[in-house]
Design a protein around this motif. Structure first.
Motif, PDB file in Angstrom:
ATOM      1  N   GLY A 127     -77.902 -53.707 139.777  1.00 41.79           N
ATOM      2  CA  GLY A 127     -77.358 -54.945 140.324  1.00 41.79           C
ATOM      3  C   GLY A 127     -78.425 -55.768 141.025  1.00 41.79           C
ATOM      4  O   GLY A 127     -78.443 -57.005 140.912  1.00 41.79           O
ATOM      5  N   ILE A 128     -79.311 -55.089 141.748  1.00 45.59           N
ATOM      6  CA  ILE A 128     -80.400 -55.794 142.423  1.00 45.59           C
ATOM      7  C   ILE A 128     -81.315 -56.461 141.400  1.00 45.59           C
ATOM      8  O   ILE A 128     -81.722 -57.625 141.552  1.00 45.59           O
ATOM      9  N   ALA A 129     -81.640 -55.718 140.312  1.00 45.81           N
ATOM     10  CA  ALA A 129     -82.501 -56.280 139.264  1.00 45.81           C
ATOM     11  C   ALA A 129     -81.857 -57.511 138.638  1.00 45.81           C
ATOM     12  O   ALA A 129     -82.523 -58.521 138.357  1.00 45.81           O
ATOM     13  N   GLU A 130     -80.533 -57.445 138.418  1.00 46.11           N
ATOM     14  CA  GLU A 130     -79.826 -58.595 137.841  1.00 46.11           C
ATOM     15  C   GLU A 130     -79.776 -59.748 138.838  1.00 46.11           C
ATOM     16  O   GLU A 130     -79.938 -60.918 138.459  1.00 46.11           O
ATOM     17  N   MET A 131     -79.571 -59.419 140.099  1.00 45.72           N
ATOM     18  CA  MET A 131     -79.449 -60.437 141.141  1.00 45.72           C
ATOM     19  C   MET A 131     -80.728 -61.268 141.285  1.00 45.72           C
ATOM     20  O   MET A 131     -80.672 -62.477 141.534  1.00 45.72           O
ATOM     21  N   ILE A 132     -81.890 -60.653 141.108  1.00 41.59           N
ATOM     22  CA  ILE A 132     -83.152 -61.384 141.244  1.00 41.59           C
ATOM     23  C   ILE A 132     -83.626 -61.953 139.908  1.00 41.59           C
ATOM     24  O   ILE A 132     -84.744 -62.459 139.807  1.00 41.59           O
ATOM     25  N   GLY A 133     -82.762 -61.828 138.886  1.00 41.46           N
ATOM     26  CA  GLY A 133     -83.088 -62.412 137.593  1.00 41.46           C
ATOM     27  C   GLY A 133     -84.043 -61.599 136.760  1.00 41.46           C
ATOM     28  O   GLY A 133     -84.755 -62.155 135.909  1.00 41.46           O
ATOM     29  N   ALA A 134     -84.065 -60.283 136.965  1.00 45.05           N
ATOM     30  CA  ALA A 134     -84.978 -59.442 136.197  1.00 45.05           C
ATOM     31  C   ALA A 134     -84.276 -58.171 135.713  1.00 45.05           C
ATOM     32  O   ALA A 134     -84.777 -57.061 135.925  1.00 45.05           O
ATOM     33  N   PRO A 135     -83.117 -58.282 135.029  1.00 47.93           N
ATOM     34  CA  PRO A 135     -82.405 -57.074 134.599  1.00 47.93           C
ATOM     35  C   PRO A 135     -83.207 -56.224 133.623  1.00 47.93           C
ATOM     36  O   PRO A 135     -83.055 -55.001 133.586  1.00 47.93           O
ATOM     37  N   GLU A 136     -84.079 -56.884 132.836  1.00 47.41           N
ATOM     38  CA  GLU A 136     -84.892 -56.139 131.866  1.00 47.41           C
ATOM     39  C   GLU A 136     -86.014 -55.356 132.545  1.00 47.41           C
ATOM     40  O   GLU A 136     -86.681 -54.542 131.911  1.00 47.41           O
ATOM     41  N   ARG A 137     -86.210 -55.604 133.838  1.00 48.24           N
ATOM     42  CA  ARG A 137     -87.286 -54.934 134.583  1.00 48.24           C
ATOM     43  C   ARG A 137     -86.759 -53.780 135.446  1.00 48.24           C
ATOM     44  O   ARG A 137     -87.455 -53.328 136.369  1.00 48.24           O
ATOM     45  N   LEU A 138     -85.561 -53.276 135.155  1.00 51.70           N
ATOM     46  CA  LEU A 138     -84.989 -52.214 135.992  1.00 51.70           C
ATOM     47  C   LEU A 138     -85.903 -51.003 136.084  1.00 51.70           C
ATOM     48  O   LEU A 138     -86.124 -50.466 137.176  1.00 51.70           O
ATOM     49  N   VAL A 139     -86.443 -50.553 134.957  1.00 53.41           N
ATOM     50  CA  VAL A 139     -87.307 -49.372 134.980  1.00 53.41           C
ATOM     51  C   VAL A 139     -88.547 -49.638 135.826  1.00 53.41           C
ATOM     52  O   VAL A 139     -88.956 -48.806 136.644  1.00 53.41           O
ATOM     53  N   ILE A 174     -88.846 -51.736 138.268  1.00 57.44           N
ATOM     54  CA  ILE A 174     -88.442 -51.810 139.677  1.00 57.44           C
ATOM     55  C   ILE A 174     -88.229 -50.418 140.258  1.00 57.44           C
ATOM     56  O   ILE A 174     -88.712 -50.098 141.346  1.00 57.44           O
ATOM     57  N   THR A 175     -87.522 -49.553 139.518  1.00 52.49           N
ATOM     58  CA  THR A 175     -87.228 -48.214 140.040  1.00 52.49           C
ATOM     59  C   THR A 175     -88.492 -47.373 140.150  1.00 52.49           C
ATOM     60  O   THR A 175     -88.661 -46.628 141.118  1.00 52.49           O
ATOM     61  N   VAL A 176     -89.388 -47.477 139.172  1.00 51.10           N
ATOM     62  CA  VAL A 176     -90.639 -46.700 139.223  1.00 51.10           C
ATOM     63  C   VAL A 176     -91.454 -47.106 140.441  1.00 51.10           C
ATOM     64  O   VAL A 176     -92.012 -46.256 141.146  1.00 51.10           O
ATOM     65  N   ALA A 177     -91.521 -48.408 140.719  1.00 51.93           N
ATOM     66  CA  ALA A 177     -92.305 -48.894 141.866  1.00 51.93           C
ATOM     67  C   ALA A 177     -91.637 -48.518 143.187  1.00 51.93           C
ATOM     68  O   ALA A 177     -92.292 -47.997 144.106  1.00 51.93           O
ATOM     69  N   ILE A 178     -90.326 -48.771 143.300  1.00 52.71           N
ATOM     70  CA  ILE A 178     -89.627 -48.471 144.549  1.00 52.71           C
ATOM     71  C   ILE A 178     -89.657 -46.977 144.857  1.00 52.71           C
ATOM     72  O   ILE A 178     -89.700 -46.569 146.018  1.00 52.71           O
ATOM     73  N   ASP A 179     -89.656 -46.163 143.811  1.00 55.77           N
ATOM     74  CA  ASP A 179     -89.670 -44.710 143.999  1.00 55.77           C
ATOM     75  C   ASP A 179     -90.930 -44.239 144.724  1.00 55.77           C
ATOM     76  O   ASP A 179     -90.967 -43.131 145.248  1.00 55.77           O
ATOM     77  N   LYS A 180     -91.968 -45.084 144.747  1.00 52.22           N
ATOM     78  CA  LYS A 180     -93.224 -44.718 145.403  1.00 52.22           C
ATOM     79  C   LYS A 180     -93.309 -45.232 146.838  1.00 52.22           C
ATOM     80  O   LYS A 180     -94.353 -45.113 147.479  1.00 52.22           O
ATOM     81  N   ALA A 198     -97.075 -55.176 145.506  1.00 52.47           N
ATOM     82  CA  ALA A 198     -98.208 -55.457 144.618  1.00 52.47           C
ATOM     83  C   ALA A 198     -97.987 -54.843 143.239  1.00 52.47           C
ATOM     84  O   ALA A 198     -98.286 -55.468 142.209  1.00 52.47           O
ATOM     85  N   GLU A 199     -97.454 -53.638 143.203  1.00 52.68           N
ATOM     86  CA  GLU A 199     -97.208 -52.980 141.910  1.00 52.68           C
ATOM     87  C   GLU A 199     -96.136 -53.713 141.124  1.00 52.68           C
ATOM     88  O   GLU A 199     -96.227 -53.824 139.894  1.00 52.68           O
ATOM     89  N   LEU A 200     -95.107 -54.225 141.810  1.00 54.84           N
ATOM     90  CA  LEU A 200     -94.055 -54.974 141.117  1.00 54.84           C
ATOM     91  C   LEU A 200     -94.626 -56.231 140.455  1.00 54.84           C
ATOM     92  O   LEU A 200     -94.237 -56.586 139.334  1.00 54.84           O
TER      93      LEU A 200
END
Length: 450
Positions: free
Chosen positions: A187-199, A201-207, A218-220
């Motif tokens: 939902g957050i990825a869709e909300m910021i207009g980047a639903p195709e970037r979910l993976v 986003i999650t890979v970066a946030i996981d760190k 910076a990684e995002l």
């Protein structure tokens, strides 16, 4: 023959008897909780077909798979000028398992006629990752998994929290259970207009815990998000308060984002169940929790020790269609994995292992010679039949040497069978803690030692 240097590969370890006793204490504790919640044991092979493993753990996970070269002339007919990703499947058809969840999904599909859904399984086995070895991170390590498959009920997630609470309560470790939901992240990825970037986003946030918020931002950007999109994540990172307050904020934030509303609703129901169950451990909603594995689709969990600086010691989540990859769609599962090796490090640092785990034998018989040894053999057999761990010193060595051995092995009792004891049919038992000793019958000795 040339002398070979004694060594083992980096990221692997030998375990001495004391270490194994402590590891078995962890395994036995976890297994007892799995059994208390009616999970059933299975095992899967160390080797899986590489086609089973590849593409299930994300880009970074695939890089950490140990691939096993085919036997025979595996290079014959292979065009090595091709891209590595085309060459690898031709020379490596198998790999060491990366985790226990993907093999479990394969197991359920392969044995669908023997498995009654919903199915609750547990598994305690090693896994392998071609990672850079460091404190708390190994290339070979054990996972202790419990999964329920064939049910979408959030009661399953609650029971996972209860199991976490029970395991670490028994082990005496103070933990916090962090929970999020992948639908919220979607939902957050869709909300910021980047639903195709979910993976991404999650890979970066996981760190986030490892590299900090600025480096995550910076990684995002490096992964293709615009500066505006990255800035739009700040309100999410800034959310504070109780789980209820965060969920209320999410509900408002996702007014026009369906997948986000679903995630918030699931979190609301789950935290309601947790509130009613009243676990002893701390449970918090952490909206920055992502868990990098691609197959998670719903609730995700991570457990941290509160008194030791180390990575997560337990984690897991909901996966809605992992079996679908293997031809069995629409079967939802959820599970957790206890990291036995990190739990060991936590207990070791806290000095929380029971003191008597290193005790291999309850009693040691002193060896005075062939006749006395023969008498000890019969008595030792009776003790072992009564469930008492018993050791006979193998040589008629000097008394001091045998007593020193008993002390080094932390044997609490030493037994003497000399001429007078053989004549009377008795045994002299010495308490190695307080130094007292008493002559008694074998039956009396069994009563004392049990």
């Amino acid at each position: 023959m040339a002398t070979v240097k004694c060594s083992i590969p980096k990221g692997t370890r030998d375990f001495l008897p004391v270490e194994m006793a402590r590891r078995n204490y962890i395994f036995d504790t976890i297994r007892s909780v799995f059994k208390a919640f009616a999970f059933e044991p299975i095992e899967t092979p160390s080797l899986e077909n590489l086609s089973t493993l590849m593409g299930k753990y994300g880009e970074e996970g695939d890089k950490l798979l140990f691939k096993v070269l085919n036997s025979g002339d595996f290079m014959d007919g292979v065009d090595f000028s091709q891209d590595y990703h085309k060459v690898a499947p031709q020379i490596c058809e198998r790999g060491l398992r990366y985790d226990l969840t993907v093999p479990f999904a394969r197991f359920v599909v392969q044995h669908r006629e023997q498995v009654q859904l919903p199915f609750r399984r547990y598994q305690l086995q090693p896994v392998w990752r071609a990672d850079r070895p460091q404190k708390g991170r190994y290339r070979e390590f054990y996972q202790c998994d419990a999964d329920m498959i064939g049910s979408t009920s959030l009661l399953n997630e609650l029971e996972l929290v209860q199991m976490i609470d029970m395991v670490f309560g028994k082990l005496g470790v103070n933990v916090v259970v962090k929970i999020n939901n992948r639908k919220v992240l979607a939902g957050i990825a869709e909300m910021i207009g980047a639903p195709e970037r979910l993976v991404d986003i999650t890979v970066a946030i996981d760190k986030l815990d490892k590299i900090g918020l600025d480096n995550v931002r910076a990684e995002l950007v490096e992964r293709g998000l615009s500066a505006v999109q990255v800035s739009a994540l700040d309100p999410v990172f800034a959310l504070a308060g109780s789980a209820e307050e965060k969920i209320a904020a999410l509900e408002a934030m996702f007014a026009n984002v369906e997948v986000g509303r679903q995630g918030a609703a699931e979190l609301k129901e789950l935290f309601g169940l947790i509130g009613a169950a009243k676990p002893r451990c701390e449970v918090e909603l952490d909206l920055t929790l992502a868990r990098g594995l691609n197959y998670y689709t719903g609730a995700i969990f991570e457990v941290k020790a509160k008194d030791v600086q180390i990575g997560s010691i337990c984690g897991g989540g909901r996966y809605d269609n992992l079996t679908g990859i293997f031809g069995m769609p629409d079967v939802s599962g959820v599970g957790i994995s206890f990291g036995a090796d990190r739990i060991y490090d936590v207990l070791n640092e806290l000095n929380a292992f029971p003191a008597d785990l290193a005790q291999a034998a309850t009693v040691l018989f002193i060896n005075f010679g062939p006749a006395e040894q023969a008498a000890c053999i019969g008595i030792a057999a009776r003790l072992r039949a009564a469930g008492i761990s018993t050791l006979i010193y193998p040589d008629a060595a000097k008394m001091k040497k045998q007593m020193d051995y008993a002390n080094r092995k932390q044997v609490p009792f030493v037994a003497f069978v000399g001429e007078s004891e053989m004549k009377d049919g008795t045994v002299t038992l010495k308490n190695m803690t307080d130094g007292t000793q008493q002559t008694m019958t074998v039956d009396q000795m069994i009563d004392v030692l049990k």
